[in-house]
Write a protein that holds these residues in place. Structure first.
Motif, mmCIF file in Angstrom:
data_model
loop_
_atom_site.group_PDB
_atom_site.id
_atom_site.type_symbol
_atom_site.label_atom_id
_atom_site.label_comp_id
_atom_site.label_asym_id
_atom_site.label_seq_id
_atom_site.Cartn_x
_atom_site.Cartn_y
_atom_site.Cartn_z
ATOM 1 N N MET A 256 78.504 -5.944 42.222
ATOM 2 C CA MET A 256 78.051 -4.566 42.002
ATOM 3 C C MET A 256 79.158 -3.524 42.134
ATOM 4 O O MET A 256 78.971 -2.369 41.752
ATOM 5 C CB MET A 256 76.880 -4.224 42.934
ATOM 6 C CG MET A 256 75.577 -4.913 42.547
ATOM 7 S SD MET A 256 75.187 -4.804 40.788
ATOM 8 C CE MET A 256 74.839 -3.062 40.616
ATOM 9 N N VAL B 17 79.811 0.271 39.778
ATOM 10 C CA VAL B 17 79.998 1.487 40.590
ATOM 11 C C VAL B 17 81.438 2.011 40.462
ATOM 12 O O VAL B 17 81.662 3.217 40.276
ATOM 13 C CB VAL B 17 79.614 1.206 42.065
ATOM 14 C CG1 VAL B 17 80.010 2.368 42.947
ATOM 15 C CG2 VAL B 17 78.121 0.975 42.183
ATOM 16 N N THR C 16 82.604 5.613 38.434
ATOM 17 C CA THR C 16 83.357 6.632 39.183
ATOM 18 C C THR C 16 84.789 6.734 38.678
ATOM 19 O O THR C 16 85.380 7.812 38.702
ATOM 20 C CB THR C 16 83.351 6.330 40.695
ATOM 21 O OG1 THR C 16 83.802 4.990 40.903
ATOM 22 C CG2 THR C 16 81.972 6.492 41.281
ATOM 23 N N LEU D 18 84.489 8.949 35.802
ATOM 24 C CA LEU D 18 84.190 10.336 36.183
ATOM 25 C C LEU D 18 85.409 11.057 36.775
ATOM 26 O O LEU D 18 85.665 12.206 36.459
ATOM 27 C CB LEU D 18 83.031 10.385 37.177
ATOM 28 C CG LEU D 18 81.637 10.055 36.619
ATOM 29 C CD1 LEU D 18 80.611 9.978 37.736
ATOM 30 C CD2 LEU D 18 81.209 11.101 35.583
ATOM 31 N N THR E 16 75.664 -3.936 51.653
ATOM 32 C CA THR E 16 76.149 -3.707 50.293
ATOM 33 C C THR E 16 76.355 -2.218 50.026
ATOM 34 O O THR E 16 77.356 -1.814 49.430
ATOM 35 C CB THR E 16 75.157 -4.305 49.271
ATOM 36 O OG1 THR E 16 75.050 -5.703 49.537
ATOM 37 C CG2 THR E 16 75.630 -4.108 47.841
ATOM 38 N N GLY E 17 75.410 -1.387 50.491
ATOM 39 C CA GLY E 17 75.510 0.055 50.239
ATOM 40 C C GLY E 17 76.767 0.650 50.838
ATOM 41 O O GLY E 17 77.463 1.455 50.212
ATOM 42 N N LEU F 5 79.817 -0.488 48.901
ATOM 43 C CA LEU F 5 80.012 0.162 47.599
ATOM 44 C C LEU F 5 80.604 1.569 47.758
ATOM 45 O O LEU F 5 81.387 2.014 46.913
ATOM 46 C CB LEU F 5 78.694 0.200 46.822
ATOM 47 C CG LEU F 5 78.184 -1.175 46.361
ATOM 48 C CD1 LEU F 5 76.843 -1.046 45.653
ATOM 49 C CD2 LEU F 5 79.192 -1.887 45.459
ATOM 50 N N ILE F 6 80.245 2.259 48.829
ATOM 51 C CA ILE F 6 80.876 3.567 49.097
ATOM 52 C C ILE F 6 82.370 3.365 49.366
ATOM 53 O O ILE F 6 83.224 4.091 48.826
ATOM 54 C CB ILE F 6 80.190 4.260 50.299
ATOM 55 C CG1 ILE F 6 78.772 4.693 49.901
ATOM 56 C CG2 ILE F 6 81.009 5.463 50.784
ATOM 57 C CD1 ILE F 6 77.917 5.179 51.057
ATOM 58 N N VAL G 282 84.274 2.580 46.167
ATOM 59 C CA VAL G 282 84.597 3.787 45.385
ATOM 60 C C VAL G 282 85.803 4.500 46.000
ATOM 61 O O VAL G 282 86.707 4.943 45.301
ATOM 62 C CB VAL G 282 83.374 4.736 45.313
ATOM 63 C CG1 VAL G 282 83.761 6.085 44.721
ATOM 64 C CG2 VAL G 282 82.261 4.100 44.487
#
Lengths: 59, 441
Positions: free
Chosen positions: B57, B61, B65, B68, B134-135, B138-139, B142
């Protein structure tokens, strides 16, 4: 009615740069995608927390 | 009308460059395939799917980003320290960031950088398996993949970056720019995250948690070697005119050749494997990790080293990284599940520093206004590993920990991170068996 390119003629092609539809909407699209990313990230964390709470309760 | 051969050659050259970079992208995909296989194989059976999904994942993500803001940071951050006024190049609404008949290369160039970003986040991923949420990961992915490594690339991996122009920093194939920073970033998270349950005995003695599938783990590393070729190729400009001579160049615009990097990639790989085998007395995991560490140790100067120098630097880098890994594990109780801090962080930082001595006095940029030197490289290694690697992830991990969303709950970690899925799968399978038996009657 056209969302972008109306002709592939030599004259049009020579002056063309962006080929995607709705040229000029890129800033709005950026904001939309940024919101999608942030909302997804928040949803993922909440869903993961709920999953672990449920799992802890079962154990 | 006469035949314009110059224009034809120019067009062919442009198509060649576009295709050259494009082919590096699917090659670098293999790095991620290898990382997934390797991480899952290292994890225990009860954690396989969580380990796979956590790593997989990061792909979407970091990709979104990076589109972006990540790519823009590289363009905007080049130049004097603190100057962040690079225009709109790399921003999502810039004319080159999409289907554009006047620009054929930006998307390919973006993808090459993006694949480096996946690698950066994936290096961190391995170290923290089996206990990070996981959350939270993922931060942090990034942060590393779309922010900090792009800042260090702007500063130290472009001909206009202030670390290059002011310090003479040189890191042709990213010993520090990718590997040093990611090793430091992994260590920053591990310091806050803590070890896996059972990793250390009550008296503090480290225990070995063996890979679930050692065979697949080394195949994963073999696939990473393959993808690494794409990475090396993507770090070069394949053909350019350097003061009247046609040659490949590094990202700094300084000359190298494909022959040089082919020699040195393989020789540093060989040195690293020999050292890994020697240090671990034939352990497959450390032998293959040693190969990776050997390449990483020599990468800063592999554009110019002699192959035998690359070989010896690969050996030295892996010996130091191996010793440091176990010393840090014992001393600070750091549980680096895949040795990522050692293979990437220690070997990479060693590679940056040794390059300052090996290439002392070489021009860091084409006009010779800055030269490679030991102090610039030592400063660069500290900048990569600690300032941009360790500190940002340590701070963010602390915040995530304070919010209670960094670490998997204790009971869940003990039961296994795939517990719910496994129970559901077993129940579904049993229901099918019951239905089949009922129909057979």
């Amino acid at each position: 009615m056209s969302t972008g390119v109306e002709s592939w003629s030599a004259e049009s092609f020579a002056e063309m740069s962006a080929m995607s539809p709705f040229v000029g909407s890129e800033v709005i699209l950026t904001a939309v995608v940024a919101v999608v990313w942030i909302v997804w990230q928040i949803w993922q964390i909440k869903a993961e927390n709920a999953r672990y709470d449920e799992q802890e309760a079962k154990l | 009308m006469g035949y314009d051969m110059t224009m034809e050659i120019s067009a062919l050259n442009e198509i060649f460059v576009e295709f050259y970079y494009w082919i590096t992208v699917p090659l670098m995909f293999l790095i991620h395939v290898g990382f997934c296989l390797y991480e899952v194989s290292i994890s225990r059976a009860k954690n396989h799917m969580h380990t796979l999904m956590k790593n997989a994942m990061l792909v979407p993500v970091v990709t979104v980003t990076f589109f972006l803001f990540g790519f823009w940071i590289w363009f905007a951050g080049q130049g004097p320290f603190g100057d962040f006024a690079g225009g709109t190049t790399g921003l999502p609404w810039d004319a080159t960031m999409g289907a554009n008949v006047k620009d054929h290369i930006m998307g390919v160039f973006w993808a090459a950088f993006l694949l480096f970003s996946w690698t950066a986040a994936s290096i961190v991923s391995g170290a923290v398996i089996e206990r990070i949420r996981t959350g939270a990961f993922l931060i942090l992915a990034v942060l590393v993949g779309s922010v900090t490594w792009m800042i260090d690339a702007a500063w130290g991996w472009s001909p206009a970056g202030w670390m290059v122009t002011d310090w003479g920093y040189h890191d042709a194939y990213a010993s520090g720019v990718i590997h040093g920073i990611c090793g430091g970033a992994a260590l920053g998270i591990l310091t806050v995250l803590g070890p896996r349950i059972g990793k250390f005995a009550p008296d503090g003695t480290p225990r070995d948690i063996p890979p679930n599938n050692p065979w697949f783990a080394v195949i994963g590393l073999f696939i990473i070697y393959t993808g690494f070729w794409g990475f090396y190729a993507a770090c070069n400009l394949p053909i350019g005119n350097v003061n009247g001579v046609w040659t490949a160049t590094t990202i700094y615009g300084t000359p190298t050749t494909l022959s040089t990097i082919t020699f040195n990639f393989l020789m540093s790989l060989a040195g690293g494997m020999l050292a890994g085998y020697f240090m671990s007395k034939g352990d497959s995991f450390w032998t293959f990790s040693g190969g990776l560490g050997g390449i990483i140790a020599a990468s800063a100067g592999n554009d110019l080293y002699h192959p035998l120098q690359a070989f010896l630097i690969g050996i030295a880098g892996v010996c130091i990284a191996y010793k440091l890994h176990f010393w840090v594990e014992r001393k600070f109780k750091i549980d680096d599940a895949v040795g990522a801090v050692a293979v990437h962080g220690y070997a990479g930082s060693f590679g940056v520093i040794v390059c300052g001595f090996m290439l002392w006095g070489y021009p860091a940029v084409l006009d010779g206004s800055a030269t490679i030197n030991p102090l610039g490289q030592i400063g660069g290694a500290i900048m990569m590993f600690f300032v941009l690697g360790f500190i940002p992830t340590f701070i963010v991990a602390k915040v995530l920990n304070a919010m209670g969303i960094l670490r998997i709950p204790h009971k869940v970690e003990l039961a296994g991170l795939d517990y719910v899925e496994e129970q559901t799968r077993a129940a579904d399978s049993q229901a099918i068996v019951d239905a089949e038996l009922a129909e057979a009657k």
